[in-house]
Design a protein around this motif. Sequence first.
Motif, PDB file in Angstrom:
ATOM      1  N   UNK A  12       0.822  -1.223   0.018  1.00  0.00           N
ATOM      2  CA  UNK A  12       0.072   0.083  -0.097  1.00  0.00           C
ATOM      3  C   UNK A  12       0.764   1.357  -0.066  1.00  0.00           C
ATOM      4  N   UNK A  13       0.353   2.263  -0.558  1.00  0.00           N
ATOM      5  CA  UNK A  13       1.121   3.441  -0.774  1.00  0.00           C
ATOM      6  C   UNK A  13       0.509   4.688  -0.168  1.00  0.00           C
ATOM      7  N   UNK A  14       1.307   5.748   0.328  1.00  0.00           N
ATOM      8  CA  UNK A  14       0.828   6.810   0.889  1.00  0.00           C
ATOM      9  C   UNK A  14       0.262   7.723  -0.319  1.00  0.00           C
ATOM     10  N   UNK A  15      -0.813   8.323  -0.059  1.00  0.00           N
ATOM     11  CA  UNK A  15      -1.244   9.459  -1.215  1.00  0.00           C
ATOM     12  C   UNK A  15      -1.448  10.624  -0.251  1.00  0.00           C
ATOM     13  N   UNK A  16      -0.772  11.684  -1.026  1.00  0.00           N
ATOM     14  CA  UNK A  16      -0.808  13.166  -0.384  1.00  0.00           C
ATOM     15  C   UNK A  16      -1.923  13.791  -0.594  1.00  0.00           C
ATOM     16  N   UNK A  17      -2.446  14.475   0.406  1.00  0.00           N
ATOM     17  CA  UNK A  17      -3.538  15.205   0.122  1.00  0.00           C
ATOM     18  C   UNK A  17      -3.446  16.576  -0.718  1.00  0.00           C
ATOM     19  N   UNK A  18      -3.975  16.827  -1.743  1.00  0.00           N
ATOM     20  CA  UNK A  18      -3.981  18.035  -2.559  1.00  0.00           C
ATOM     21  C   UNK A  18      -4.666  19.202  -2.193  1.00  0.00           C
ATOM     22  N   UNK A  19      -5.555  18.849  -1.184  1.00  0.00           N
ATOM     23  CA  UNK A  19      -6.132  20.077  -0.773  1.00  0.00           C
ATOM     24  C   UNK A  19      -5.929  20.095   1.161  1.00  0.00           C
ATOM     25  N   UNK A  20      -5.717  20.959   1.776  1.00  0.00           N
ATOM     26  CA  UNK A  20      -5.753  21.211   3.111  1.00  0.00           C
ATOM     27  C   UNK A  20      -6.705  20.474   3.730  1.00  0.00           C
ATOM     28  N   UNK A  21      -7.830  20.184   3.350  1.00  0.00           N
ATOM     29  CA  UNK A  21      -8.744  19.312   4.138  1.00  0.00           C
ATOM     30  C   UNK A  21      -9.190  18.125   3.572  1.00  0.00           C
ATOM     31  N   UNK A  22      -8.142  17.608   2.611  1.00  0.00           N
ATOM     32  CA  UNK A  22      -8.580  16.371   2.049  1.00  0.00           C
ATOM     33  C   UNK A  22      -8.004  15.090   2.430  1.00  0.00           C
ATOM     34  N   UNK A  23      -7.984  14.999   3.717  1.00  0.00           N
ATOM     35  CA  UNK A  23      -7.349  13.822   4.237  1.00  0.00           C
ATOM     36  C   UNK A  23      -8.203  12.643   4.228  1.00  0.00           C
ATOM     37  N   UNK A  24      -9.393  12.714   4.119  1.00  0.00           N
ATOM     38  CA  UNK A  24     -10.626  11.611   3.751  1.00  0.00           C
ATOM     39  C   UNK A  24     -10.471  11.017   2.500  1.00  0.00           C
ATOM     40  N   UNK A  25     -10.323  12.048   1.716  1.00  0.00           N
ATOM     41  CA  UNK A  25     -10.078  11.627   0.312  1.00  0.00           C
ATOM     42  C   UNK A  25      -8.954  10.886  -0.073  1.00  0.00           C
ATOM     43  N   UNK A  26      -7.884  11.302   0.647  1.00  0.00           N
ATOM     44  CA  UNK A  26      -6.484  10.508   0.531  1.00  0.00           C
ATOM     45  C   UNK A  26      -6.423   9.362   1.176  1.00  0.00           C
ATOM     46  N   UNK A  27      -6.924   9.339   2.554  1.00  0.00           N
ATOM     47  CA  UNK A  27      -6.932   7.985   3.040  1.00  0.00           C
ATOM     48  C   UNK A  27      -7.904   6.786   2.291  1.00  0.00           C
ATOM     49  N   UNK A  28      -8.970   7.335   1.535  1.00  0.00           N
ATOM     50  CA  UNK A  28      -9.516   6.378   0.820  1.00  0.00           C
ATOM     51  C   UNK A  28      -8.891   6.086  -0.777  1.00  0.00           C
ATOM     52  N   UNK A  29      -8.329   7.112  -1.172  1.00  0.00           N
ATOM     53  CA  UNK A  29      -7.207   6.718  -2.334  1.00  0.00           C
ATOM     54  C   UNK A  29      -6.267   5.813  -2.017  1.00  0.00           C
ATOM     55  N   UNK A  30      -5.574   5.753  -0.880  1.00  0.00           N
ATOM     56  CA  UNK A  30      -4.550   4.934  -0.414  1.00  0.00           C
ATOM     57  C   UNK A  30      -5.130   3.526  -0.304  1.00  0.00           C
ATOM     58  N   UNK A  31      -6.406   3.405   0.243  1.00  0.00           N
ATOM     59  CA  UNK A  31      -6.982   2.247   0.439  1.00  0.00           C
ATOM     60  C   UNK A  31      -7.465   1.425  -0.785  1.00  0.00           C
TER      61      UNK A  31
END
Length: 136
Positions: free
Chosen positions: A1-20
């Motif tokens: 599994x790879x880390x996905x960097x959030x491209x928006x200051x409040x995009x951690x939920x989207x980035x975590x979903x992307x990583x999964x």
Amino acid sequence: MEAVIQEEATGCGIAASAALAGVSYAAAQRNANALGIYAADTALWSETEHVRKLLREFGISVSPKETPFESWGRLPDKALMAIKWRMKRGKPFWHWVVFFREGGQAMVLDSKKALKSNIRQDFGRIKPQWYIEVTN
């Protein structure tokens, strides 16, 4: 599994979903937006339903409940975790991260852009409040 960097200051939920899901932030963002989910919506980091909906879109199954964090050793092999949990004007807020074990190694994927490494093992510094088990 790879880390996905959030491209928006409040995009951690989207980035975590992307990583999964194993997709880029942009791909997850497109899917989220098509579902009416936007990083700027505070519900993304103060409720669980938006992230659950996005994960369902990717075919990822998660537990229907949030489980209070007890210890790192008691975590399932894959989980979506709430860290930096706090109350703001009577509403809970947190930062989404992904916990997983691979080859006996436990890791946290943290999407925060400013980190030196987005793969974290500094478990003493990470203060989870609760987690949602990822079942597939």
